[in-house]
Scaffold this motif. Structure first.
Motif, PDB file in Angstrom:
ATOM      1  N   LEU A 367       0.792  -1.227   0.000  1.00 24.93           N
ATOM      2  CA  LEU A 367       0.000   0.000   0.000  1.00 24.93           C
ATOM      3  C   LEU A 367       0.821   1.273   0.000  1.00 24.93           C
ATOM      4  CD1 LEU A 367      -2.658  -1.199   2.580  1.00 24.93           C
ATOM      5  CD2 LEU A 367      -3.128  -0.622   0.194  1.00 24.93           C
ATOM      6  N   THR A 368       2.139   1.158  -0.056  1.00 29.04           N
ATOM      7  CA  THR A 368       2.999   2.339  -0.098  1.00 29.04           C
ATOM      8  C   THR A 368       3.945   2.224  -1.289  1.00 29.04           C
ATOM      9  OG1 THR A 368       4.496   1.257   1.478  1.00 29.04           O
ATOM     10  CG2 THR A 368       2.922   2.837   2.370  1.00 29.04           C
ATOM     11  N   PRO A 369       4.335   3.340  -1.891  1.00 26.57           N
ATOM     12  CA  PRO A 369       5.228   3.296  -3.052  1.00 26.57           C
ATOM     13  C   PRO A 369       6.578   2.682  -2.696  1.00 26.57           C
ATOM     14  CG  PRO A 369       4.217   5.470  -2.815  1.00 26.57           C
ATOM     15  CD  PRO A 369       3.908   4.713  -1.569  1.00 26.57           C
ATOM     16  N   ALA A 370       7.181   1.989  -3.655  1.00 22.94           N
ATOM     17  CA  ALA A 370       8.468   1.347  -3.417  1.00 22.94           C
ATOM     18  C   ALA A 370       9.542   2.351  -3.026  1.00 22.94           C
ATOM     19  CB  ALA A 370       8.901   0.576  -4.670  1.00 22.94           C
ATOM     20  N   ALA A 371       9.423   3.575  -3.523  1.00 25.53           N
ATOM     21  CA  ALA A 371      10.450   4.584  -3.252  1.00 25.53           C
ATOM     22  C   ALA A 371      10.532   4.960  -1.781  1.00 25.53           C
ATOM     23  CB  ALA A 371      10.173   5.846  -4.079  1.00 25.53           C
ATOM     24  N   ILE A 372       9.460   4.688  -1.015  1.00 32.76           N
ATOM     25  CA  ILE A 372       9.501   5.022   0.410  1.00 32.76           C
ATOM     26  C   ILE A 372       9.287   3.770   1.258  1.00 32.76           C
ATOM     27  CG2 ILE A 372       8.818   7.430   0.199  1.00 32.76           C
ATOM     28  CD1 ILE A 372       5.938   6.560   0.804  1.00 32.76           C
ATOM     29  N   ALA A 373       9.728   2.621   0.749  1.00 30.32           N
ATOM     30  CA  ALA A 373       9.535   1.376   1.488  1.00 30.32           C
ATOM     31  C   ALA A 373      10.180   1.430   2.865  1.00 30.32           C
ATOM     32  CB  ALA A 373      10.102   0.203   0.690  1.00 30.32           C
ATOM     33  N   ALA A 374      11.440   1.884   2.933  1.00 26.56           N
ATOM     34  CA  ALA A 374      12.132   1.922   4.216  1.00 26.56           C
ATOM     35  C   ALA A 374      11.418   2.848   5.186  1.00 26.56           C
ATOM     36  CB  ALA A 374      13.582   2.371   4.018  1.00 26.56           C
ATOM     37  N   THR A 375      10.972   4.003   4.684  1.00 23.45           N
ATOM     38  CA  THR A 375      10.261   4.946   5.536  1.00 23.45           C
ATOM     39  C   THR A 375       8.930   4.365   6.004  1.00 23.45           C
ATOM     40  OG1 THR A 375      11.212   6.700   4.175  1.00 23.45           O
ATOM     41  CG2 THR A 375       9.477   7.333   5.699  1.00 23.45           C
ATOM     42  N   ALA A 376       8.256   3.624   5.141  1.00 24.54           N
ATOM     43  CA  ALA A 376       6.984   3.006   5.517  1.00 24.54           C
ATOM     44  C   ALA A 376       7.177   1.997   6.633  1.00 24.54           C
ATOM     45  CB  ALA A 376       6.347   2.339   4.300  1.00 24.54           C
ATOM     46  N   PHE A 377       8.234   1.200   6.560  1.00 22.82           N
ATOM     47  CA  PHE A 377       8.467   0.206   7.600  1.00 22.82           C
ATOM     48  C   PHE A 377       8.941   0.854   8.898  1.00 22.82           C
ATOM     49  CE2 PHE A 377       8.769  -2.619   3.839  1.00 22.82           C
ATOM     50  CZ  PHE A 377       7.650  -3.385   4.148  1.00 22.82           C
ATOM     51  N   ALA A 378       9.639   1.977   8.780  1.00 20.27           N
ATOM     52  CA  ALA A 378       9.981   2.725   9.989  1.00 20.27           C
ATOM     53  C   ALA A 378       8.708   3.251  10.651  1.00 20.27           C
ATOM     54  CB  ALA A 378      10.927   3.869   9.660  1.00 20.27           C
ATOM     55  N   THR A 379       7.745   3.680   9.834  1.00 21.57           N
ATOM     56  CA  THR A 379       6.464   4.144  10.371  1.00 21.57           C
ATOM     57  C   THR A 379       5.713   2.997  11.031  1.00 21.57           C
ATOM     58  OG1 THR A 379       6.336   5.788   8.594  1.00 21.57           O
ATOM     59  CG2 THR A 379       4.308   5.313   9.789  1.00 21.57           C
ATOM     60  N   LEU A 380       5.767   1.819  10.414  1.00 18.65           N
ATOM     61  CA  LEU A 380       5.135   0.641  11.012  1.00 18.65           C
ATOM     62  C   LEU A 380       5.786   0.305  12.351  1.00 18.65           C
ATOM     63  CD1 LEU A 380       3.152  -1.731  10.807  1.00 18.65           C
ATOM     64  CD2 LEU A 380       4.904  -2.967   9.507  1.00 18.65           C
ATOM     65  N   THR A 381       7.112   0.375  12.402  1.00 19.41           N
ATOM     66  CA  THR A 381       7.824   0.129  13.654  1.00 19.41           C
ATOM     67  C   THR A 381       7.406   1.134  14.725  1.00 19.41           C
ATOM     68  OG1 THR A 381       9.733  -0.781  12.486  1.00 19.41           O
ATOM     69  CG2 THR A 381      10.107  -0.003  14.724  1.00 19.41           C
ATOM     70  N   LEU A 382       7.245   2.391  14.312  1.00 21.85           N
ATOM     71  CA  LEU A 382       6.799   3.422  15.249  1.00 21.85           C
ATOM     72  C   LEU A 382       5.425   3.081  15.815  1.00 21.85           C
ATOM     73  CD1 LEU A 382       7.129   6.241  16.536  1.00 21.85           C
ATOM     74  CD2 LEU A 382       6.113   7.204  14.466  1.00 21.85           C
ATOM     75  N   ALA A 383       4.500   2.672  14.944  1.00 21.20           N
ATOM     76  CA  ALA A 383       3.156   2.318  15.394  1.00 21.20           C
ATOM     77  C   ALA A 383       3.198   1.116  16.329  1.00 21.20           C
ATOM     78  CB  ALA A 383       2.256   2.028  14.190  1.00 21.20           C
ATOM     79  N   GLN A 384       3.998   0.129  15.981  1.00 21.37           N
ATOM     80  CA  GLN A 384       4.082  -1.066  16.817  1.00 21.37           C
ATOM     81  C   GLN A 384       4.664  -0.759  18.192  1.00 21.37           C
ATOM     82  OE1 GLN A 384       6.393  -3.370  14.107  1.00 21.37           O
ATOM     83  NE2 GLN A 384       4.631  -4.406  13.231  1.00 21.37           N
ATOM     84  N   SER A 385       5.591   0.172  18.248  1.00 24.73           N
ATOM     85  CA  SER A 385       6.198   0.524  19.530  1.00 24.73           C
ATOM     86  C   SER A 385       5.270   1.408  20.362  1.00 24.73           C
ATOM     87  CB  SER A 385       7.536   1.234  19.300  1.00 24.73           C
ATOM     88  OG  SER A 385       8.473   0.366  18.693  1.00 24.73           O
ATOM     89  N   LEU A 386       4.732   2.456  19.742  1.00 23.68           N
ATOM     90  CA  LEU A 386       3.932   3.410  20.504  1.00 23.68           C
ATOM     91  C   LEU A 386       2.558   2.866  20.892  1.00 23.68           C
ATOM     92  CD1 LEU A 386       4.702   6.829  18.762  1.00 23.68           C
ATOM     93  CD2 LEU A 386       5.824   5.740  20.709  1.00 23.68           C
ATOM     94  N   LEU A 387       1.990   2.000  20.048  1.00 22.24           N
ATOM     95  CA  LEU A 387       0.673   1.444  20.351  1.00 22.24           C
ATOM     96  C   LEU A 387       0.743   0.100  21.063  1.00 22.24           C
ATOM     97  CD1 LEU A 387      -1.255   2.208  17.017  1.00 22.24           C
ATOM     98  CD2 LEU A 387      -1.315   3.497  19.155  1.00 22.24           C
ATOM     99  N   GLY A 388       1.868  -0.605  20.910  1.00 20.83           N
ATOM    100  CA  GLY A 388       1.920  -1.968  21.428  1.00 20.83           C
ATOM    101  C   GLY A 388       3.045  -2.258  22.396  1.00 20.83           C
ATOM    102  N   LEU A 389       4.269  -2.322  21.899  1.00 19.33           N
ATOM    103  CA  LEU A 389       5.379  -2.827  22.699  1.00 19.33           C
ATOM    104  C   LEU A 389       5.740  -1.919  23.870  1.00 19.33           C
ATOM    105  CD1 LEU A 389       7.655  -4.139  19.805  1.00 19.33           C
ATOM    106  CD2 LEU A 389       6.158  -5.468  21.315  1.00 19.33           C
TER     107      LEU A 389
END
Length: 453
Positions: A367-389
């Protein structure tokens, strides 16, 4: 814990450009495997230093008369720092040098863990754990980038999968070894062993792995678009949140890991209090459950890839199934009397509670452009940390002070209801959002191979 795709892990390379040298070795095979072994060792140290605290909760509580809320905050602060700093520190590592960044990070988390060993109060321990989180923040993303840079592209899935397992194994070792050392020599020695192990590995890594010996085929200041990082962010950052379904994936994945984070942090104390297990046995038993959670994470990704080959939308079904399944099983487990039956149901619930990680990463990749794949996964990590871990251990500890640990653990699975709602909303908008991003032809095509790490 961060996520990446096998085709888009390394800056400057995309899944659509396999290249003629996809099976070529950028360095000698022997050196590549040495880099992998040392990087894997540092990953073990990362998670061992992070999770050893959970094994010594009962001893810290007795020595310093801490509340469960205070114990939970000592665990949650690490995940909070990892979530907040993964993205900026990853960008700095690309510009300053990945190897230098990894050595500095490992040295920091190891020294901070040693600092925890000599802490004289809750406040000092909290500061030590904060620096553990700062040191560990970018290791997952930078470490895997170093490993992938010295191997052929055809081995990326295998190597990324190994890094997933490394996180689980590190958690098991941190809880199990930490519990055994703490029971034999005291909780300070548990932190000392973990910190010393990390320092030794960091020193060896600094000597053996150097920037000059790594194959650097791309200018780290550039990405696929040929622009520098600041211009890339300015143009593409809004696309991280451009669809309802990707926001649903962020939120659902983050909330579901609230449950996994709470279990990993509090199961050693649960077995100590309700099964009368000594520290070493409680840590070893909880370590097995941490391994089950890791296995479930891998299995969820595999199941997602297999059933969604002809219909990518089925990834959402896997995420929803894992979320609902963990809710039912864990709610049941913590209402059963202590014994073998409870342990079996608890293990099944643990298996499913993080099974959404793989499907969640796949959804974000699609669901995110390939050009920002790393940034998208960093955003996912942020969500997982702030909402979960991060909040999982802390909120559970606060509830335990009021309701008892068992009462708190009975409430924790209810978070899966909110995660399921987020996944259902995301699924409803998925086809439309995918067409808008990639075109209608792509929707019916099989997904690229995705793994989480």
């Amino acid at each position: 814990m961060g996520f990446l795709t096998t085709a888009e892990s390394t800056p400057g390379r995309t899944g659509s450009d396999p290249g003629s040298g996809s099976s070529a070795w950028p360095v000698s095979r022997r050196y590549a495997w040495i880099v992998f072994a040392l990087s894997f060792g540092l990953l073990l140290s990362d998670y061992m230093s992070r999770q050893v605290l959970n094994a010594v909760f009962p001893l810290l509580k007795a020595d310093w008369l801490l509340s469960d809320a205070q114990l939970g905050s000592l665990s949650g602060i690490v995940a909070l720092m990892v979530g907040l700093l993964t993205f900026p520190l990853s960008l700095l590592a690309d510009r300053w040098g990945r190897v230098r960044s990894l050595v500095l990070a490992a040295t920091m988390w190891s020294l901070a863990t040693l600092g925890c060993a000599v802490a004289a109060s809750y406040g000092q321990m909290f500061v030590g754990r904060l620096f553990v989180g700062i040191g560990e923040a970018a290791y997952g993303s930078v470490g895997i980038a170093v490993v992938l840079s010295v191997f052929p592209r055809t081995l990326r899935a295998t190597l990324s999968g190994a890094f997933i397992a490394g996180g689980a194994f590190g958690s098991v070792l941190g809880i199990s070894i930490g519990g055994a050392v703490a029971q034999a020599y005291g909780w300070r020695w548990a932190f000392g062993v973990m910190g010393g192990f990390g320092l030794v590995l960091a020193a060896v890594y600094a000597v053996v792995v150097t920037e000059k010996r790594l194959a650097r085929q791309n200018d780290p200041a550039k990405d696929e678009t040929g622009t520098d990082g600041r211009e890339r962010l300015r143009v593409l950052l809004p696309r991280l949140f451009c669809s309802v379904s990707v926001v649903g994936a962020y939120i659902g994945s983050g909330l579901q890991l609230f449950i996994a984070g709470a279990l990993i942090a509090w199961l050693p104390s649960y077995f100590n209090r309700y099964y009368d297990m000594p520290t070493a046995q409680a840590g070893a038993t909880a370590g097995l459950f941490a391994l089950v959670i890791g296995i479930g994470m891998i299995a969820g990704g595999i199941a997602s890839d297999r059933i969604s080959r002809s219909a990518p939308i089925r990834k959402w079904a896997v995420a929803i199934g894992c979320s609902v399944g963990s809710l039912i099983l864990l709610m049941t487990a913590f209402r059963l009397p202590a014994g073998q039956g409870q342990l079996l149901v608890l293990a099944l619930g643990a298996l499913l509670c993080a099974g959404t990680a793989g499907p969640g990463a796949a959804m974000v990749a699609n669901l995110t452009p390939a050009a920002i794949a790393a940034t998208a996964f960093a955003t996912l990590t942020l969500a997982q940390s702030l909402l979960g871990l991060a909040p999982g251990p802390a909120v559970t500890g606060a509830l335990a002070d009021r309701l008892g640990l068992l009462g708190a653990l009975r409430l924790v699975p209810l978070v899966a209801i909110a995660a399921t709602v987020a996944f259902l909303v995301g699924r409803r908008h998925y086809d439309r959002d995918l067409r808008r991003l990639t075109g209608p032809a792509r929707v019916a095509e099989p997904d690229e191979t995705e793994v989480s790490s």
